[in-house]
Motif scaffolding. Structure first.
Motif, PDB file in Angstrom:
ATOM      1  N   TYR A  41       4.471  -3.486  26.022  1.00 25.12           N
ATOM      2  CA  TYR A  41       4.737  -3.689  27.685  1.00 25.12           C
ATOM      3  C   TYR A  41       3.985  -4.566  28.290  1.00 25.12           C
ATOM      4  N   ASN A  42       4.528  -4.716  29.598  1.00 28.27           N
ATOM      5  CA  ASN A  42       3.892  -5.797  30.342  1.00 28.27           C
ATOM      6  C   ASN A  42       2.839  -4.778  31.415  1.00 28.27           C
ATOM      7  N   PRO A  43       1.591  -4.794  31.589  1.00 31.16           N
ATOM      8  CA  PRO A  43       0.839  -4.234  32.512  1.00 31.16           C
ATOM      9  C   PRO A  43       1.046  -4.421  33.820  1.00 31.16           C
ATOM     10  N   GLY A  44       1.364  -5.584  34.182  1.00 29.04           N
ATOM     11  CA  GLY A  44       1.645  -6.208  35.492  1.00 29.04           C
ATOM     12  C   GLY A  44       2.633  -5.606  36.130  1.00 29.04           C
ATOM     13  N   TYR A  45       3.744  -4.668  35.324  1.00 35.95           N
ATOM     14  CA  TYR A  45       4.794  -4.150  36.092  1.00 35.95           C
ATOM     15  C   TYR A  45       4.298  -2.513  36.056  1.00 35.95           C
ATOM     16  N   GLN A  46       3.179  -2.057  35.966  1.00 35.78           N
ATOM     17  CA  GLN A  46       2.999  -0.768  35.821  1.00 35.78           C
ATOM     18  C   GLN A  46       2.896  -0.051  37.111  1.00 35.78           C
ATOM     19  N   SER A  47       3.194   1.166  37.297  1.00 34.27           N
ATOM     20  CA  SER A  47       3.001   1.788  38.696  1.00 34.27           C
ATOM     21  C   SER A  47       2.844   3.410  38.121  1.00 34.27           C
ATOM     22  N   LEU A  48       2.628   4.292  39.024  1.00 31.54           N
ATOM     23  CA  LEU A  48       2.520   5.635  38.653  1.00 31.54           C
ATOM     24  C   LEU A  48       3.640   6.225  38.142  1.00 31.54           C
ATOM     25  N   LEU A  49       4.799   5.909  38.210  1.00 31.72           N
ATOM     26  CA  LEU A  49       6.089   6.295  37.624  1.00 31.72           C
ATOM     27  C   LEU A  49       6.289   5.621  36.516  1.00 31.72           C
ATOM     28  N   LYS A  50       5.867   4.425  36.346  1.00 35.05           N
ATOM     29  CA  LYS A  50       6.158   3.518  34.836  1.00 35.05           C
ATOM     30  C   LYS A  50       4.535   3.087  34.319  1.00 35.05           C
ATOM     31  N   ASP A  51       4.062   4.276  33.515  1.00 32.41           N
ATOM     32  CA  ASP A  51       3.061   3.968  32.652  1.00 32.41           C
ATOM     33  C   ASP A  51       3.028   4.939  31.450  1.00 32.41           C
ATOM     34  N   LEU A  52       2.156   4.650  30.458  1.00 30.31           N
ATOM     35  CA  LEU A  52       2.486   5.539  29.476  1.00 30.31           C
ATOM     36  C   LEU A  52       1.345   6.488  29.438  1.00 30.31           C
ATOM     37  N   LYS A  53       1.639   7.702  28.931  1.00 28.75           N
ATOM     38  CA  LYS A  53       0.750   8.841  29.085  1.00 28.75           C
ATOM     39  C   LYS A  53      -0.416   8.649  28.301  1.00 28.75           C
ATOM     40  N   GLN A  54      -1.555   9.130  28.724  1.00 29.16           N
ATOM     41  CA  GLN A  54      -2.888   8.875  27.883  1.00 29.16           C
ATOM     42  C   GLN A  54      -2.543   9.522  26.501  1.00 29.16           C
ATOM     43  N   SER A  55      -1.856  10.523  26.369  1.00 28.19           N
ATOM     44  CA  SER A  55      -1.471  11.316  25.081  1.00 28.19           C
ATOM     45  C   SER A  55      -0.697  10.321  24.013  1.00 28.19           C
ATOM     46  N   THR A  56       0.029   9.290  24.955  1.00 28.12           N
ATOM     47  CA  THR A  56       0.702   8.424  23.955  1.00 28.12           C
ATOM     48  C   THR A  56      -0.228   7.258  23.904  1.00 28.12           C
ATOM     49  N   LYS A  57      -0.850   6.585  24.835  1.00 26.78           N
ATOM     50  CA  LYS A  57      -1.769   5.281  24.546  1.00 26.78           C
ATOM     51  C   LYS A  57      -3.008   5.459  23.462  1.00 26.78           C
ATOM     52  N   GLN A  58      -3.589   6.940  23.282  1.00 26.65           N
ATOM     53  CA  GLN A  58      -4.441   6.855  22.732  1.00 26.65           C
ATOM     54  C   GLN A  58      -4.126   7.251  20.999  1.00 26.65           C
ATOM     55  N   ARG A  59      -2.898   7.036  20.949  1.00 23.46           N
ATOM     56  CA  ARG A  59      -2.309   7.089  19.304  1.00 23.46           C
ATOM     57  C   ARG A  59      -2.642   5.882  18.922  1.00 23.46           C
ATOM     58  N   PHE A  60      -2.435   4.745  19.648  1.00 23.08           N
ATOM     59  CA  PHE A  60      -2.437   3.355  19.267  1.00 23.08           C
ATOM     60  C   PHE A  60      -3.615   2.591  19.393  1.00 23.08           C
ATOM     61  N   ALA A  61      -3.730   1.636  18.546  1.00 21.63           N
ATOM     62  CA  ALA A  61      -4.665   0.363  18.501  1.00 21.63           C
ATOM     63  C   ALA A  61      -3.843  -0.547  19.440  1.00 21.63           C
ATOM     64  N   ALA A  62      -4.740  -1.302  20.263  1.00 24.26           N
ATOM     65  CA  ALA A  62      -3.993  -2.180  21.218  1.00 24.26           C
ATOM     66  C   ALA A  62      -4.629  -3.834  21.230  1.00 24.26           C
ATOM     67  N   LEU A  63      -3.617  -4.717  21.419  1.00 21.76           N
ATOM     68  CA  LEU A  63      -3.820  -6.179  21.214  1.00 21.76           C
ATOM     69  C   LEU A  63      -3.444  -6.650  22.886  1.00 21.76           C
ATOM     70  N   ASP A  64      -4.340  -7.280  23.325  1.00 22.46           N
ATOM     71  CA  ASP A  64      -4.046  -7.643  24.652  1.00 22.46           C
ATOM     72  C   ASP A  64      -3.783  -9.379  24.464  1.00 22.46           C
ATOM     73  N   PHE A  65      -2.434  -9.664  25.039  1.00 23.41           N
ATOM     74  CA  PHE A  65      -1.948 -11.009  24.879  1.00 23.41           C
ATOM     75  C   PHE A  65      -1.918 -11.776  26.381  1.00 23.41           C
ATOM     76  N   ASP A  66      -2.125 -13.049  26.456  1.00 25.26           N
ATOM     77  CA  ASP A  66      -2.211 -13.722  27.780  1.00 25.26           C
ATOM     78  C   ASP A  66      -1.426 -14.958  27.338  1.00 25.26           C
ATOM     79  N   TYR A  67      -1.118 -15.795  28.538  1.00 27.19           N
ATOM     80  CA  TYR A  67      -0.543 -17.126  28.207  1.00 27.19           C
ATOM     81  C   TYR A  67      -1.582 -17.909  27.468  1.00 27.19           C
ATOM     82  N   PRO A  68      -1.485 -18.756  26.571  1.00 24.23           N
ATOM     83  CA  PRO A  68      -2.569 -19.650  25.592  1.00 24.23           C
ATOM     84  C   PRO A  68      -3.188 -20.504  26.444  1.00 24.23           C
ATOM     85  N   GLU A  69      -4.283 -20.867  25.834  1.00 25.66           N
ATOM     86  CA  GLU A  69      -5.182 -21.942  26.582  1.00 25.66           C
ATOM     87  C   GLU A  69      -4.205 -23.346  26.485  1.00 25.66           C
ATOM     88  N   HIS A  70      -4.711 -24.212  27.890  1.00 24.65           N
ATOM     89  CA  HIS A  70      -3.985 -25.609  27.959  1.00 24.65           C
ATOM     90  C   HIS A  70      -3.243 -26.221  26.623  1.00 24.65           C
TER      91      HIS A  70
END
Length: 323
Positions: A206-235
């Motif tokens: 998912y795109n964290p930039g679009y998160q809101s109180l109505l569109k976010d994962l529950k903590q009970s869901t998030k904590q079941r996953f390992a996470a990798l952060d992606f961003d636009y690559p270096e130049h």
């Protein structure tokens, strides 16, 4: 200008509609269309064999195997981290802005691991039945049809829920038993407890930039996953990707990346999102087909990004600086 052959999808973008045409999807062996929200991938090798080997006859997951290596430019240690997570079948969550390569990364990893990939494009009308399955009527009567999540869990595929926050929270709760030590899926309508195949893995993005109180994962869901952060690559890395995927020369790719960097600095100052790597490749693809650079950039970069006249003037000025 001729362009080099490109192999379906590449790192740092979701390349739907890039101008290249992957082989058409094959229908499932029973002639039925995939369940709602299910996007079949191309054929690739069965687990344990060469990634380029054909799928065996009668392979129920043949429609979800990837035939050719998706181009992917590694930027850190994400390949090794994902492989380590898969080795213990740990659920993985990929977070990052639009067009930065989340889906491409998963497609590449499925090919690299030799595993079929079942992809679900999540949306607000996605129901638990769309994921799990339902009884349907056909000429022979009422039959149970596995949804994409049940199909992947039953037969041993990687199940990828793309933009999972777009689905309703009451829908995503069905993944909880699959994403913890139980590794099972409740098929309540069928009266079955489905224990996941040893090769099954669950991946969400998912795109964290679009998160809101109505569109976010529950903590009970998030904590079941390992996470990798992606961003636009270096130049330099982004220049390499844009040049490879669009077919333009490195100098033109560098100009496009500079334009993208300037636009990203305006995020939150008139722009909701900056220019993604995918958009830069769109512009490069037009330029590679002899479209004037200014026209290509206005069409692929400026006009899709904003309808505000003043912001368009600012972006047009940035484009004119390089072209």
């Amino acid at each position: 200008m001729s362009t080099p052959a490109r192999h379906y999808p590449a790192r740092h973008l979701d390349l739907a509609g890039m101008g290249h045409h992957p082989a058409p999807y094959a229908m499932p062996p029973n002639g039925e269309r995939p369940a709602a929200g299910l996007r079949p991938t191309l054929h690739s090798a069965p687990p344990g064999s060469s990634p380029s080997a054909p799928a065996p006859a009668g392979d129920a997951l043949a429609d979800y195997r990837i035939a050719r290596e998706p181009y992917y430019r590694q930027v850190s240690d994400e390949l090794e981290l994902f492989e380590a997570a898969y080795a213990v079948r740990m659920p993985v969550m990929i977070k990052g802005p639009t067009g930065c390569g989340k889906t491409r990364f998963i497609e590449h990893m499925a090919w690299r691991l030799g595993k079929p990939l079942v992809t679900v494009a999540c949306h607000e009308d996605l129901t638990a039945s769309d994921l799990v399955g339902r009884f349907l009527l056909d000429a022979q009567g009422t039959r149970w049809h596995d949804g994409p999540l049940a199909l992947a869990a039953r037969l041993g595929a990687i199940c990828y829920l793309d933009e999972v926050v777009e689905a309703r929270q009451d829908t995503t709760v069905v993944i909880h038993p699959l994403s913890d030590a139980r590794r099972m899926l409740m098929l309540e309508k069928k009266g079955e407890v489905l224990h996941a195949h040893p090769d099954f893995q669950l991946v969400i993005s998912y795109n964290p930039g679009y998160q809101s109180l109505l569109k976010d994962l529950k903590q009970s869901t998030k904590q079941r996953f390992a996470a990798l952060d992606f961003d636009y690559p270096e130049h330099e890395v982004e220049v390499e990707i844009v040049a490879h995927e669009s077919g333009v020369d490195r100098d033109t790719a560098a100009k496009l990346v500079h334009i993208g960097a300037r636009a990203r600095n305006l995020k939150g100052h008139g722009l909701v999102e900056g220019m993604s790597t995918r958009m830069l490749i769109h512009a490069g693809s037009l330029i590679a087909r002899s479209v004037a650079p200014l026209t290509a950039c206005r069409m692929a970069l400026v006009r899709p990004l904003t309808d505000d006249a003043d912001m368009r003037d600012v972006l047009d000025a940035a484009v004119s600086t390089y072209f």
